[in-house]
Design an enzyme around this catalytic site. Structure first.
Site, PDB file in Angstrom:
ATOM      1  N   LYS A 111       0.995  -1.262   0.152  1.00 35.05           N
ATOM      2  CA  LYS A 111      -0.085   0.108   0.087  1.00 35.05           C
ATOM      3  C   LYS A 111       0.950   1.286  -0.128  1.00 35.05           C
ATOM      4  O   LYS A 111       0.518   2.267  -0.677  1.00 35.05           O
ATOM      5  CB  LYS A 111      -0.939  -0.086   1.421  1.00 35.05           C
ATOM      6  N   THR A 112       2.074   1.336   0.751  1.00 35.18           N
ATOM      7  CA  THR A 112       2.799   2.328   0.753  1.00 35.18           C
ATOM      8  C   THR A 112       3.597   2.594  -0.562  1.00 35.18           C
ATOM      9  O   THR A 112       3.862   3.727  -0.886  1.00 35.18           O
ATOM     10  CB  THR A 112       3.704   2.240   1.978  1.00 35.18           C
ATOM     11  N   ASP A 156      -0.769   6.948   6.211  1.00 36.21           N
ATOM     12  CA  ASP A 156      -0.778   5.576   6.772  1.00 36.21           C
ATOM     13  C   ASP A 156      -1.567   5.281   7.909  1.00 36.21           C
ATOM     14  O   ASP A 156      -1.659   6.015   8.910  1.00 36.21           O
ATOM     15  CB  ASP A 156       0.572   5.126   6.668  1.00 36.21           C
ATOM     16  N   THR A 205      -5.349  -1.293   7.075  1.00 35.54           N
ATOM     17  CA  THR A 205      -5.598  -2.688   7.369  1.00 35.54           C
ATOM     18  C   THR A 205      -6.890  -3.183   7.754  1.00 35.54           C
ATOM     19  O   THR A 205      -7.251  -4.285   7.938  1.00 35.54           O
ATOM     20  CB  THR A 205      -4.474  -2.962   8.247  1.00 35.54           C
ATOM     21  N   ARG A 264       6.567  -8.366   1.941  1.00 35.41           N
ATOM     22  CA  ARG A 264       7.258  -7.780   3.046  1.00 35.41           C
ATOM     23  C   ARG A 264       7.955  -9.077   3.768  1.00 35.41           C
ATOM     24  O   ARG A 264       9.145  -9.127   4.099  1.00 35.41           O
ATOM     25  CB  ARG A 264       6.421  -7.151   4.102  1.00 35.41           C
TER      26      ARG A 264
END
Length: 361
Positions: A111-112, A156, A205, A264
Site C-alpha cells: 500500500k505504501t 498510513d 488494514t 514484506r
C-alpha cells in the site's frame, strides 16, 4: 573546544584518578568523560558517529531501492495497478487533480509503495503522515495549508485517526476548504480557510473502522489481495539482484512458498538468508553472493519458519485450537501464548487465510 566543556575538562583533571574511574563507570557519562579528559579522542568519536550514520543511511537507501520506482515495475495486483493507471492517465489528460484513493489490505502487500508510485506518476510532491499522529483536527490543518495543487497527502493507518480529524477532512476532501474554530464559549468564532486541490491517499488494514461518511468520500477504493507464489517468485528474484545476490530458480520457488503471500515477509526472509549464506560460505564481497536451496533451508530453519510459512507463535496458536474440542476465545488464547489480544488479531490471525490445513476429526 567550547568554554563550558573546557572548564569541565579542567575540573575533572584536578580530581583523583580513582574518582575519575568511578565516574567513568556510571554508564551514560563514560564517553563524555573520556572526550573531556582526552582531546585526542574527539576525532575518533566523531569518526565513529559518522560511520554509524553512514551505515544507517545505507540501510535506508537499500530498503528504498527494493521498492519499484515506476508503476510498470510493480509486480502483482494487476487489477489494482490497471485501475490506478487508468485513473492517473485520464486525470492528467484532463488537467484535473486525481480523485482521492483508499488502499486497504493486509500489512506488507504494497500500500505504501503504491502511494509512492502514484506520486511519481503524477509528478507532484508527496506529504506523508500516519493516523495516530493526527489526534486533533488542528493537526491536519497545518498539513493541508502546505499542499500545492495536485500534491499527494498520504496517511498510513488512516483508520487510527480520530473522529475530530475525520470531520476536518470532510470539507477539505469535497470543497477544498477547512473551517477553523478559534476560542471557546461565547467568544468562539470560526473562519473558512481555502486549500489547494489535492489527492488524499489513505492506507488501512481495517477498512471497517472508517466511518461511512469518511469512507464514501474516497472515489477510488482498491483492496489488495495476497500474492500467488508465481508473483512472489518474481519479487524474490528481483530483490535478490538488488541486494547483490544471485539466486537459483528452485531456491526462489522454495522461498516464495513460505512467505504467506506477502512481499514484506519475502524481503525480510531474503535478507536473513543472505546473512546465513554469507556466514556459511565465507563470502568476501567479490561478485554476487550465490543463494542455493541449502542456503534458503538453513536461513528459514534459523528463523523457525516451517513449510507452511508459520513461525513458533503461529504453531503454538494453531496447536491450542486443535487440542480443544470447543471454540477457544480470544482472551483465553492470548493468555495461553502470552500475547496481547490485539497482536493476535492484527499480526497472527490475519495471515492464516492463505493456509490449507487438515481439520479436526
Amino acid at each position: 573546544m567550547p568554554p563550558v566543556l573546557d572548564r569541565r575538562r579542567r575540573r575533572l583533571q584536578r580530581r583523583q584518578p580513582q574518582q575519575r574511574v568511578a565516574e567513568a563507570r556510571e554508564g551514560h557519562g563514560v564517553r563524555l568523560h573520556r572526550v573531556l579528559l582526552d582531546e585526542a579522542a574527539v576525532p575518533r568519536v566523531l569518526h565513529h558517529v559518522g560511520q554509524r550514520v553512514r551505515q544507517r543511511r545505507g540501510v535506508l537507501r537499500q530498503q528504498q531501492r527494493l521498492r519499484p520506482e515506476r508503476l510498470d515495475e510493480f509486480i502483482g495486483q494487476s487489477r489494482v495497478v490497471e485501475n490506478l493507471r487508468i485513473a492517473i492517465d485520464t486525470a492528467k489528460v484532463r488537467g484535473e487533480v486525481l480523485d482521492h484513493v483508499l488502499l486497504s489490505g493486509m500489512p506488507g502487500l504494497g500500500k505504501t509503495t503504491l502511494a509512492t508510485l502514484i506520486r511519481g506518476e503524477l509528478g507532484v510532491e508527496l506529504h506523508t503522515t500516519s493516523g495516530p499522529v493526527l489526534e486533533k483536527g488542528k493537526d491536519v490543518v497545518g498539513l493541508l495549508t502546505r499542499l500545492r495543487r495536485g500534491d499527494v497527502l498520504f496517511i498510513d493507518e488512516i483508520h487510527r485517526m480520530s473522529r475530530e480529524t475525520e470531520e476536518y477532512l470532510y470539507s477539505a476532501m469535497e470543497d477544498f476548504r477547512v473551517d477553523v474554530v478559534l476560542d471557546r464559549g461565547p467568544d468562539a468564532r470560526s473562519f473558512r480557510m481555502s486549500v489547494e486541490p489535492f489527492t488524499l491517499v489513505g492506507a488501512t488494514t481495517r477498512e471497517g473502522l472508517l466511518s461511512d461518511p469518511f469512507r464514501s468520500r474516497f472515489e477510488i477504493s482498491e483492496k489488495l489481495e495476497l500474492y500467488p507464489s508465481s508473483e512472489l517468485r518474481e519479487i524474490v528474484l528481483r530483490s535478490a539482484g538488488l541486494i547483490g545476490c544471485s539466486m537459483a530458480s528452485d531456491a526462489a520457488d522454495l522461498l516464495a512458498c513460505r512467505c504467506r503471500g506477502t512481499p514484506r515477509y519475502a524481503n525480510r526472509f531474503l535478507r536473513r538468508i543472505r546473512d546465513v549464506a554469507q556466514y556459511r560460505g565465507g563470502w568476501n564481497g567479490d561478485g554476487r553472493l550465490p543463494l542455493e536451496v541449502d542456503d534458503v533451508m538453513a536461513g528459514l530453519d534459523r528463523l523457525g519458519i516451517d513449510e507452511h510459512g508459520l513461525d513458533r507463535v503461529d504453531r503454538k496458536i494453531i496447536g491450542i485450537l486443535l487440542q480443544n474440542e470447543e471454540p477457544v476465545g480470544l482472551k483465553t488464547l492470548a493468555v495461553s501464548i502470552g500475547e496481547a489480544e490485539r497482536t493476535i488479531e492484527d499480526v497472527y490471525a490475519v495471515s492464516y487465510t492463505h493456509l490449507t490445513l487438515p481439520t479436526k476429526a
